[in-house]
Design an enzyme around this catalytic site. Sequence first.
Site, PDB file in Angstrom:
ATOM      1  N   SER A 121     -35.291  56.575   9.513  1.00  0.00           N
ATOM      2  CA  SER A 121     -34.075  57.380   9.732  1.00  0.00           C
ATOM      3  C   SER A 121     -33.209  56.697  10.776  1.00  0.00           C
ATOM      4  CB  SER A 121     -34.453  58.791  10.204  1.00  0.00           C
ATOM      5  OG  SER A 121     -33.299  59.549  10.512  1.00  0.00           O
ATOM      6  N   CYS A 122     -31.882  56.743  10.575  1.00  0.00           N
ATOM      7  CA  CYS A 122     -30.943  56.231  11.575  1.00  0.00           C
ATOM      8  C   CYS A 122     -29.819  57.252  11.748  1.00  0.00           C
ATOM      9  CB  CYS A 122     -30.391  54.868  11.161  1.00  0.00           C
ATOM     10  SG  CYS A 122     -29.286  54.895   9.728  1.00  0.00           S
ATOM     11  N   PRO A 123     -29.002  57.132  12.792  1.00  0.00           N
ATOM     12  CA  PRO A 123     -27.998  58.167  13.091  1.00  0.00           C
ATOM     13  C   PRO A 123     -27.031  58.456  11.949  1.00  0.00           C
ATOM     14  CG  PRO A 123     -28.295  56.770  14.998  1.00  0.00           C
ATOM     15  CD  PRO A 123     -29.091  56.139  13.884  1.00  0.00           C
TER      16      PRO A 123
END
Length: 577
Positions: free
Chosen positions: A124-126
């Site tokens: 997951s990333c922003p």
Amino acid sequence: MARIKVIITSQEYSIQPFLANDLITQEALKHKYKVDSEIHSHKIMQKSFVTEPNLENTDIIIQVGEEIEENRFIGLPIYKTTFEKILNNTEQELLNAIHLIIKNKKKQNSEIVNNVFNIVAVTSCPTGIAHTFMAAEGLIQAAAELKFNIKVETQGSVGKQNTLNDADINSADLVIIAADTKVDLSRFQNKKIFQTSTKQAIKNGVILIQTAIKEAKLFSENLNNSDPEANQSSDKNSSFKQNYKHLMTGVSYMLPFVTAGGLMIALAFALGGIYASDDSYKDTLAWALFQIGAKGAFPLMVPALSGYIAYSIANRPGIAPGMIGGMLAVSLDAGFLGGIISGYFAGYVTEFLNQKIKLNKNLEGLKPVIILPVLSSLIIGLFMLYVVGKPVAGLMHYLTTSLNNLQDGSAIILGLIIGGMMAFDMGGPLNKAAYAFSTSLISSQIYTPMGAAMIAGMVPPLGVALATKLFKTKFNKEEREAGNSTALLGISFITEGAIPYAAKDPLRVIPVFVIGSAIAGALAMFFKIEIKVPHGGIFVLPIPNAVVHISGFMIALTVGTLITAILMGIIKKPILK
């Protein structure tokens, strides 16, 4: 050849530590082993390692003398011995240490036989776009190379994909969380978990998996060991890394509100003009769209930012006080700065209370539902109302006024800075800092920084894609073929598409990206380009009023792309056939 680090410690002032070091070094040379030493004599470090021990440069630590701080050498085998044993039989002690290395490697190899080692992972990333899926691909390729079974769940902008089910988790020998945002770990009870960033998964998935096998820790919510950095070696920047991840978690949950609100307002103005919000348009579709965007989505941006920063710090008990603090920040005109402050304060206050309040087992269930939300909300509410509300509101007013009144020179400098940051690490901390700053200002109706950020973020992949067409001799066949997909990523505002080119020649390529993006960002500010949504790239142009000064948008993007491509052609060396 074994790579040995020797650490010798004695509280007494004597020649013993140095004699022991010489004996080990000489004996190691006979066996053609490489030795690096650190000596602590009489409470003073007399000699230090050339390079700090880690999994990549060290096979074993030989500890001579008094106890050492083992947390410094997490994941490395340590052979403990005494001065007496070293002085009496140096060769035997060295062989004992080598035997420990062989035993440790056999143990690791036994874990990967016959494809029976199962891994599950979450990435997951922003923004939930590029890094999320690049990290997943890195892990999948690394697992295939090591002959492991793996299933990776991506938590991207479209939600969870390839979701892990109970059977996947139950059969897993290891859980890897490669994320730059908070990931809920509650479903991984009593599983060995290793947490890291998406960057590590992209950079070298094989080393990451090997490290994870050694350093993963058993997870249990009851042990309160869900800290995002719990499985990583501590260093001076660990506090910064944790707080940066908390901020990015808040930003990732805020973005959908920014997107929805911005597009609704843009459509309202497209249908009803700039007066769509007036009562004279009441009950029209344009007026309704404006209400949804401006009165529904936008007011929730700061509470979402604040609430999920607190959630990242204190888990679910932090959400309510964080969002309440964010709502107060909105009502006090403290804006996104107030939301950030309230999020961190609410999170740490909730975490502190959770650790300090001890209840009977029968009452423990009341803590997350009643006690923590109520006490934390009271504290954060009073804190916002009587301590930080007015000062931060004044600061926000000053910032808003200053940004709105930027003269051409100041605006260009701001655009240069935002543009350079967007290109420097392409999805890393500097890129995300510039992006978070720009998106957060949308809630204050300041849209020019977002214009600079988006255009600058599109330049590196578009520039390198154009360079593969103009300067074919500077790129190999694979790079030229990848140019088309890189261009598609570029027009979609996915800066990470340029990473493969930068990784192969960073000292030449990254400065070129920075120059091209900085110029594009400066031009965007010069033309006063406003973008009211946080993502989309060139695909936001057809949306009515989503982009102000479309012609300036195209000029800034074209100039930045051309400069990047030309500089790439000049600075890169031809590929030798």
